[in-house]
Design an enzyme around this catalytic site. Structure first.
Site, PDB file in Angstrom:
ATOM      1  N   HIS A  96      26.651  43.522   2.731  1.00 20.18           N
ATOM      2  CA  HIS A  96      26.219  45.059   2.311  1.00 20.18           C
ATOM      3  C   HIS A  96      24.913  45.700   2.501  1.00 20.18           C
ATOM      4  O   HIS A  96      25.104  46.206   1.769  1.00 20.18           O
ATOM      5  CB  HIS A  96      27.038  45.490   1.484  1.00 20.18           C
ATOM      6  CG  HIS A  96      28.445  44.640   0.608  1.00 20.18           C
ATOM      7  ND1 HIS A  96      29.612  46.040   1.430  1.00 20.18           N
ATOM      8  CD2 HIS A  96      29.164  43.963   0.587  1.00 20.18           C
ATOM      9  CE1 HIS A  96      30.387  45.308   1.312  1.00 20.18           C
ATOM     10  NE2 HIS A  96      30.440  43.992   0.532  1.00 20.18           N
ATOM     11  N   ARG A 145       6.347  20.008  -0.780  1.00 21.60           N
ATOM     12  CA  ARG A 145       7.589  21.104  -0.365  1.00 21.60           C
ATOM     13  C   ARG A 145       8.342  19.471   0.189  1.00 21.60           C
ATOM     14  O   ARG A 145       9.515  20.288  -0.370  1.00 21.60           O
ATOM     15  CB  ARG A 145       7.313  21.695   1.133  1.00 21.60           C
ATOM     16  CG  ARG A 145       6.968  20.983   2.517  1.00 21.60           C
ATOM     17  CD  ARG A 145       6.238  22.228   3.321  1.00 21.60           C
ATOM     18  NE  ARG A 145       5.127  21.697   3.926  1.00 21.60           N
ATOM     19  CZ  ARG A 145       3.977  21.414   4.454  1.00 21.60           C
ATOM     20  NH1 ARG A 145       3.296  21.656   3.071  1.00 21.60           N
ATOM     21  NH2 ARG A 145       3.863  20.989   5.605  1.00 21.60           N
ATOM     22  N   GLU A 191      -3.398  29.397  -9.631  1.00 21.89           N
ATOM     23  CA  GLU A 191      -1.711  30.255 -10.093  1.00 21.89           C
ATOM     24  C   GLU A 191      -1.388  29.073 -11.550  1.00 21.89           C
ATOM     25  O   GLU A 191      -0.898  29.645 -12.207  1.00 21.89           O
ATOM     26  CB  GLU A 191      -0.300  30.555  -9.270  1.00 21.89           C
ATOM     27  CG  GLU A 191      -0.798  31.205  -8.108  1.00 21.89           C
ATOM     28  CD  GLU A 191      -1.109  30.655  -7.159  1.00 21.89           C
ATOM     29  OE1 GLU A 191      -2.061  29.908  -6.690  1.00 21.89           O
ATOM     30  OE2 GLU A 191      -1.457  31.732  -5.807  1.00 21.89           O
TER      31      GLU A 191
HETATM   32  O1  F6P Z   1       0.865  26.340  -1.011  1.00 25.14           O
HETATM   33  C1  F6P Z   1       0.032  25.333  -0.505  1.00 25.14           C
HETATM   34  C2  F6P Z   1       0.815  24.805  -1.565  1.00 25.14           C
HETATM   35  O2  F6P Z   1      -0.399  23.056  -1.077  1.00 25.14           O
HETATM   36  C3  F6P Z   1       2.127  24.390  -1.024  1.00 25.14           C
HETATM   37  O3  F6P Z   1       2.154  23.056  -0.161  1.00 25.14           O
HETATM   38  C4  F6P Z   1       2.379  23.409  -2.341  1.00 25.14           C
HETATM   39  O4  F6P Z   1       4.124  22.973  -2.794  1.00 25.14           O
HETATM   40  C5  F6P Z   1       1.888  24.477  -3.945  1.00 25.14           C
HETATM   41  O5  F6P Z   1       0.459  24.786  -2.624  1.00 25.14           O
HETATM   42  C6  F6P Z   1       1.398  23.510  -4.803  1.00 25.14           C
HETATM   43  O6  F6P Z   1       1.016  22.905  -4.821  1.00 25.14           O
HETATM   44  P1  F6P Z   1       0.715  21.952  -5.664  1.00 25.14           P
HETATM   45  O7  F6P Z   1       1.745  20.962  -6.533  1.00 25.14           O
HETATM   46  O8  F6P Z   1      -0.587  21.354  -5.998  1.00 25.14           O
HETATM   47  O9  F6P Z   1      -0.114  22.709  -7.443  1.00 25.14           O
END
Ligand code: F6P
Length: 519
Positions: A379, A263, A211
């Protein structure tokens, strides 16, 4: 490090018996009536956070036995192992030292092992450089928009904190967060900004996340297509994979280490959007608040240790009462991304069905965490909390002093929070049929004096440690996330099929959907 799985301790068997004999039938109204000091005895002051646990299905005997469970499971040595930099993230062979990111150094650093002290020097070097950069960006009037591109831990913490600390944010700049690969997100932001006045922060620990890399590539292509030239000025990478960032073409980089889980990373370079928004001094206050909670967790006796007490309650509810979710209700609109943040923190950390060695666990682990800022929740789904067939513990988060000058609003808001907690507990017994409310529904009330960088830091650190404690008792590794890998691999394999239409070897459902999407 000697950890004993919670269900193999004598305390577990004792708790089972306690649940059968008095836990299951514990009545909150009766407990308050027979113990006038219940509120005092079951409330706790930790740094910046006051917690009222008295409306929970607990009594002194149960609490004692839960503390015994923590001791017998080896919690304290596991905690100390984390604070010594041992590889508590066993499946990845890494330490989990997010706490070191907020360590102030100085005399307190003498307690750290030499290896951890070396780590602290690096932490402070990056922190100083990053905060100096944040200050330069703040002073740069030509930069009007900061766009953070990142997902999961590289998005949720900074986004949540920038919203929560709105009162302290420099609003001469706008802050945007682009996380999903859904092109609507990036294109909406790109419509609002200009290349010469935008700073893109590409936040990714791995610098490989689909992403983020897709969004980063598209942002860079847009920047260049719009005539933007100075990548070094307009793109900055926050990553532990500095080489990949350089290969991507970004030379301005702030790094962090493999011992910072995604996280748990808002205290690292990933926190740069927060530092730009609130400034270096406030960012240091955020770290100081978290450090105060670290010290509380590290040193307070288990009985007065708030992360420990909250985690023990989680275990009690999940494994004995069988409650499968917890609703978080922040009574402060600044905390409106808190639930999303906590969902990743708790469910990615403790949503696991095997122990550290990979053996299946015979008991339930992470509850589902959900909720909305509370006045809205009231609500919407509070109906179910009061009268639904499931008992769902609720966690209220309220703030005593607020920044706006509409005191009437704040009184109404607080009155509603108090009333909801009261209604959950008291129920309505003198009414029958549809109006009957069973009551005896548990809740915890967390109270901050003010929502400041320091109190937010303490609150987040409180949750981090609570997750660690619950994971420790459950015998799982709270610091890995293998469960997210399969979907990533499958998505990679499916993507070219959307162009080619090749459905060979696919299950009938995926093949059917693919064909509809292409027709
Ligand atoms: O969803 C999995 C994950 O590895 C999370 O633990 C992490 O925060 C996120 O993807 C983003 O990862 P990165 O910081 O390596 O892009």
């Amino acid at each position: 490090m000697s950890r004993i799985r919670c269900d193999r301790t004598p305390a577990w068997a004792a708790l089972r018996e306690l649940y059968d004999t008095q836990g299951r039938a514990l009545d909150l109204r009766r407990s308050f009536a027979t113990d006038p000091r219940r509120f005092e005895r079951l409330s706790l002051q930790a740094p910046h956070v006051f917690a009222d646990l008295s409306k929970n299905l607990l009594d002194a005997t149960i609490q004692l036995q839960l503390a015994a469970l923590a001791r017998q499971s080896g919690l304290t040595s596991h905690r100390d192992a984390m604070f010594s930099g041992e590889p508590v993230n066993s499946t990845e062979g890494r330490a989990a030292m997010h706490w070191l990111l907020r360590h102030p150094g100085g005399a307190a650093a003498r307690l750290l092992t030499p290896a951890v002290q070396d780590g602290l020097h690096e932490v402070h070097a990056v922190l100083d450089a990053m905060l100096a950069y944040a200050q330069r960006v703040r002073e740069d009037a030509a930069i009007t928009d900061v766009v953070n591109i990142g997902i999961g831990g590289s998005d949720l913490g900074p986004q949540m904190a920038v919203l929560a600390l709105d009162e302290f944010v420099d609003h001469r700049k706008r802050y945007h967060f682009v996380s999903s690969v859904d092109g609507h997100e990036l294109s909406t932001v790109l419509r609002q900004v200009r290349p010469e006045s935008t700073l893109f922060l590409v936040a990714s620990k791995s610098f490989t996340t689909l992403e983020t890399m897709t969004n980063a590539r598209s942002a860079k292509a847009w920047f260049e297509a719009q005539g933007g030239r100075d990548i070094a000025r307009h793109f900055c990478a926050l990553t532990s994979n500095v080489e990949a960032a350089a290969e991507f073409g970004i030379s301005t980089t702030f790094g962090f280490w493999d011992w910072v889980g995604g996280r748990y990373s808002m205290w690292s370079a990933i926190g740069l959007p927060i530092a730009i928004a609130v400034g270096p001094q406030r960012f240091r206050e955020l770290l100081a608040g978290a450090y105060a909670m670290d010290e509380h967790f590290r040193t307070a006796p288990l009985e007065r240790n708030l992360p420990v007490q909250l985690a023990l309650l989680d275990v009690w509810y999940r494994n004995f009462h069988g409650f499968s979710s917890r609703s978080v209700a922040p009574y402060h609109s600044g905390l409106r991304r808190m639930q999303a943040y906590l969902q990743q923190l708790e469910m990615e950390s403790n949503g696991k069905r095997v122990d550290e060695r990979g053996d299946a666990l015979p008991y339930a682990t992470s509850p589902v965490i959900w909720g909305e800022p509370a006045a809205n929740g009231q609500h919407a789904y509070f109906q179910m909390l009061h009268q639904g067939s499931d008992v769902i513990p609720v966690e209220f988060i309220a703030v005593k002093k607020v920044a706006h000058d509409l005191p009437e609003h704040h009184h109404k808001l607080l009155a509603n929070g108090l009333a909801q907690a009261q209604a959950l507990m008291l129920g309505q017994h003198d009414a029958g049929g549809h109006r009957h409310m069973p009551g005896n529904r548990p809740s915890t009330f967390l109270l901050l004096e003010e929502l400041t960088p320091a109190s937010l830091g303490a609150l987040i650190a409180l949750y981090e440690h609570r997750v660690f404690v619950a994971g420790s008792l459950w015998g799982i590794n709270s610091f890995d996330q293998w469960g997210v890998e399969l979907g990533k691999v499958l998505a990679k394999a499916i993507e070219p099929r959307l162009s080619s239409g090749d459905a060979t070897g696919l299950d009938a459902s995926t093949a059917g959907l693919l064909s509809r999407l292409r027709s």
